[in-house]
Design a protein around this motif. Structure first.
Motif, PDB file in Angstrom:
ATOM      1  N   LEU A 195      41.542  52.758  33.564  1.00 28.26           N
ATOM      2  CA  LEU A 195      41.286  51.848  34.683  1.00 28.26           C
ATOM      3  C   LEU A 195      41.435  52.599  35.999  1.00 28.26           C
ATOM      4  CD1 LEU A 195      43.131  48.541  33.696  1.00 28.26           C
ATOM      5  CD2 LEU A 195      40.695  48.825  34.075  1.00 28.26           C
ATOM      6  N   GLY A 196      40.472  52.394  36.882  1.00 31.12           N
ATOM      7  CA  GLY A 196      40.443  53.137  38.126  1.00 31.12           C
ATOM      8  C   GLY A 196      41.233  52.507  39.251  1.00 31.12           C
ATOM      9  N   CYS A 197      41.995  51.462  38.962  1.00 33.39           N
ATOM     10  CA  CYS A 197      42.814  50.837  40.002  1.00 33.39           C
ATOM     11  C   CYS A 197      44.041  50.205  39.351  1.00 33.39           C
ATOM     12  CB  CYS A 197      42.014  49.790  40.780  1.00 33.39           C
ATOM     13  SG  CYS A 197      41.506  48.358  39.821  1.00 33.39           S
ATOM     14  N   PRO A 198      45.120  50.064  40.100  1.00 31.98           N
ATOM     15  CA  PRO A 198      46.309  49.396  39.551  1.00 31.98           C
ATOM     16  C   PRO A 198      46.131  47.885  39.545  1.00 31.98           C
ATOM     17  CG  PRO A 198      46.691  50.006  41.828  1.00 31.98           C
ATOM     18  CD  PRO A 198      45.333  50.562  41.469  1.00 31.98           C
ATOM     19  N   LEU A 199      46.981  47.212  38.774  1.00 33.97           N
ATOM     20  CA  LEU A 199      47.056  45.757  38.802  1.00 33.97           C
ATOM     21  C   LEU A 199      48.149  45.350  39.774  1.00 33.97           C
ATOM     22  CD1 LEU A 199      46.897  44.940  34.963  1.00 33.97           C
ATOM     23  CD2 LEU A 199      45.058  45.593  36.535  1.00 33.97           C
ATOM     24  N   LEU A 200      47.941  44.224  40.437  1.00 40.05           N
ATOM     25  CA  LEU A 200      48.935  43.684  41.366  1.00 40.05           C
ATOM     26  C   LEU A 200      49.187  42.225  41.028  1.00 40.05           C
ATOM     27  CD1 LEU A 200      50.708  43.818  43.940  1.00 40.05           C
ATOM     28  CD2 LEU A 200      48.659  43.210  45.262  1.00 40.05           C
ATOM     29  N   HIS A 201      50.428  41.887  40.749  1.00 42.56           N
ATOM     30  CA  HIS A 201      50.797  40.494  40.498  1.00 42.56           C
ATOM     31  C   HIS A 201      51.742  40.019  41.585  1.00 42.56           C
ATOM     32  CE1 HIS A 201      53.031  37.268  37.964  1.00 42.56           C
ATOM     33  NE2 HIS A 201      52.041  36.736  38.656  1.00 42.56           N
ATOM     34  N   ILE A 202      51.353  38.953  42.267  1.00 43.66           N
ATOM     35  CA  ILE A 202      52.222  38.313  43.239  1.00 43.66           C
ATOM     36  C   ILE A 202      52.957  37.198  42.503  1.00 43.66           C
ATOM     37  CG2 ILE A 202      52.376  37.124  45.443  1.00 43.66           C
ATOM     38  CD1 ILE A 202      51.419  40.051  45.577  1.00 43.66           C
ATOM     39  N   ASP A 203      54.227  37.421  42.246  1.00 39.93           N
ATOM     40  CA  ASP A 203      55.038  36.551  41.394  1.00 39.93           C
ATOM     41  C   ASP A 203      55.787  35.528  42.259  1.00 39.93           C
ATOM     42  OD1 ASP A 203      56.628  35.404  39.475  1.00 39.93           O
ATOM     43  OD2 ASP A 203      57.606  37.264  38.854  1.00 39.93           O
ATOM     44  N   THR A 204      55.525  34.264  42.014  1.00 42.13           N
ATOM     45  CA  THR A 204      56.229  33.221  42.771  1.00 42.13           C
ATOM     46  C   THR A 204      57.669  33.069  42.317  1.00 42.13           C
ATOM     47  OG1 THR A 204      55.622  31.430  41.244  1.00 42.13           O
ATOM     48  CG2 THR A 204      54.083  31.925  43.054  1.00 42.13           C
ATOM     49  N   GLY A 205      57.982  33.593  41.121  1.00 41.27           N
ATOM     50  CA  GLY A 205      59.302  33.363  40.549  1.00 41.27           C
ATOM     51  C   GLY A 205      59.387  32.060  39.794  1.00 41.27           C
ATOM     52  N   HIS A 206      58.299  31.270  39.827  1.00 49.82           N
ATOM     53  CA  HIS A 206      58.249  29.973  39.157  1.00 49.82           C
ATOM     54  C   HIS A 206      57.106  29.952  38.142  1.00 49.82           C
ATOM     55  CE1 HIS A 206      60.458  27.725  42.665  1.00 49.82           C
ATOM     56  NE2 HIS A 206      61.246  28.551  41.990  1.00 49.82           N
ATOM     57  N   ASN A 207      56.909  31.052  37.435  1.00 50.27           N
ATOM     58  CA  ASN A 207      55.855  31.124  36.435  1.00 50.27           C
ATOM     59  C   ASN A 207      56.399  30.752  35.058  1.00 50.27           C
ATOM     60  OD1 ASN A 207      53.496  32.376  37.950  1.00 50.27           O
ATOM     61  ND2 ASN A 207      55.116  33.851  38.397  1.00 50.27           N
ATOM     62  N   TYR A 208      55.504  30.315  34.194  1.00 53.36           N
ATOM     63  CA  TYR A 208      55.904  30.054  32.822  1.00 53.36           C
ATOM     64  C   TYR A 208      56.263  31.376  32.147  1.00 53.36           C
ATOM     65  CZ  TYR A 208      54.250  25.242  33.173  1.00 53.36           C
ATOM     66  OH  TYR A 208      54.087  23.934  33.546  1.00 53.36           O
ATOM     67  N   PRO A 209      57.383  31.427  31.418  1.00 59.09           N
ATOM     68  CA  PRO A 209      57.789  32.679  30.757  1.00 59.09           C
ATOM     69  C   PRO A 209      56.712  33.230  29.825  1.00 59.09           C
ATOM     70  CG  PRO A 209      59.561  31.060  30.668  1.00 59.09           C
ATOM     71  CD  PRO A 209      58.362  30.345  31.212  1.00 59.09           C
ATOM     72  N   GLU A 210      55.963  32.334  29.173  1.00 64.70           N
ATOM     73  CA  GLU A 210      54.908  32.781  28.263  1.00 64.70           C
ATOM     74  C   GLU A 210      53.844  33.605  28.996  1.00 64.70           C
ATOM     75  OE1 GLU A 210      55.962  28.515  26.833  1.00 64.70           O
ATOM     76  OE2 GLU A 210      55.999  29.673  28.699  1.00 64.70           O
TER      77      GLU A 210
END
Length: 317
Positions: free
Chosen positions: A72-87
């Motif tokens: 993959l030619g780019c990184p992944l970015l996740h903006i985590d709210t802290g209120h996501n489902y654990p799954e």
């Protein structure tokens, strides 16, 4: 001329299948890969926004195909709210390993500690506050383009987007100054401090996404398939009962068979009643549905549908 179907990750499925004619999914896939390669050619430091939802899973798979046989030619970015489902978080990490990707995670909680995000209530939805954390991450890493999995059939504000959406130095979006994209010619220039939001699956529908997930055998979080869950009914919406979203006084908690059409912050994502436990059943159900994905499942958007366009103008993805 016969066209080979692209190789699957890790060689875990056969690569000898052939087909004779391009169908709708082939055309959509080809367009998305073309857009991804335009980003690779024109942008210095792009990132792929990956939340663990079905649309971003499709986008990740398309990006893998666009760069294959290279990584993959780019990184992944996740903006985590802290209120996501654990799954969903567990699924996110599995997908990173599956595709050999680099993942950056930045949390709204970090922005709260810095004082750049202030909550009126500790349990309020953090969904709208993600734009602040996103802009901080863009500045930190110097990203000049962010690839997103938005589709134009989701709701009205997203239908106004271009494929290459120009954002100013504050991450703000102004629909009246977006550029024409005639004949799939894209202008990737941005002013100093600005960046692009790029949406390679703009022309896909929810049904296209489900069909592609089935065809490409892309795994999904189990939340997307029918399961029993405790909910309360608020009008025609099922609100999940969790520690973050408890039942209100006077509400009756029910245990119903349901699934999620979209996954996101727990505080604003609602399931729908369904017995669809396979992709085949979900596709059949989606083909008959007349309510948009967000209209049926997003608690915050239902409360104020016009708020999405305002959020986008302020930098929301």
């Amino acid at each position: 001329m016969q066209t080979p179907i692209a190789r699957r990750p890790h060689g875990d499925r056969p690569v000898s299948a052939w087909h004779h004619a391009l169908d709708q999914l082939d055309l959509l896939e080809a367009e998305a890969i073309f857009i991804l390669r335009e980003v690779a050619a024109e942008c210095r430091h792009p990132a792929l926004l990956f939340s663990g939802g079905k649309d971003s899973a499709v986008l990740l798979h398309l990006a893998w195909k666009a760069w294959y046989p290279e990584r993959l030619g780019c990184p992944l970015l996740h903006i985590d709210t802290g209120h996501n489902y654990p799954e969903v978080i567990a699924y996110r990490d599995r997908m990173v390993r599956r595709y050999g990707a680099t993942l950056h995670v930045r949390g709204v909680e970090d922005s709260i500690r810095r004082g750049t995000v202030r909550l009126c209530d500790p349990l309020e939805s953090r969904n709208a506050h993600q734009s602040v954390t996103l802009m901080e991450a863009i500045a930190e890493f110097g990203f000049d383009a962010c690839l997103g999995g938005a589709r134009r059939d989701e709701e009205k504000a997203r239908a106004k987007e271009r494929v290459f959406s120009v954002r100013d130095e504050f991450g703000q979006w102004e629909p009246k100054v977006q550029r024409p994209e005639l004949w799939s010619l894209y202008n990737t220039g941005v002013a100093p401090g600005g960046h692009l939001r790029v949406f390679p699956i703009s022309n896909w529908t929810e049904l296209d996404v489900w069909r592609y997930l089935q065809r490409e055998r892309i795994p999904l979080p189990e939340l997307y398939f029918a399961h029993f869950r405790e909910v309360v009914r608020r009008g025609d919406v099922l609100a999940p009962v969790t520690e973050l979203t408890p039942a209100r006084p006077g509400e009756t908690v029910e245990r119903v068979m349901c699934r999620f059409r979209t996954v996101g912050d727990i505080s604003c994502t609602a399931p729908v009643e369904s017995s669809a436990s396979s992709l085949e059943a979900i596709i059949a159900e989606t083909a008959e549905c007349r309510i948009t994905e967000r209209g049926a499942t997003r608690l915050d958007d239902r409360a104020a549908e016009a708020a999405m366009e305002l959020r986008k103008k302020e930098g929301y993805f």
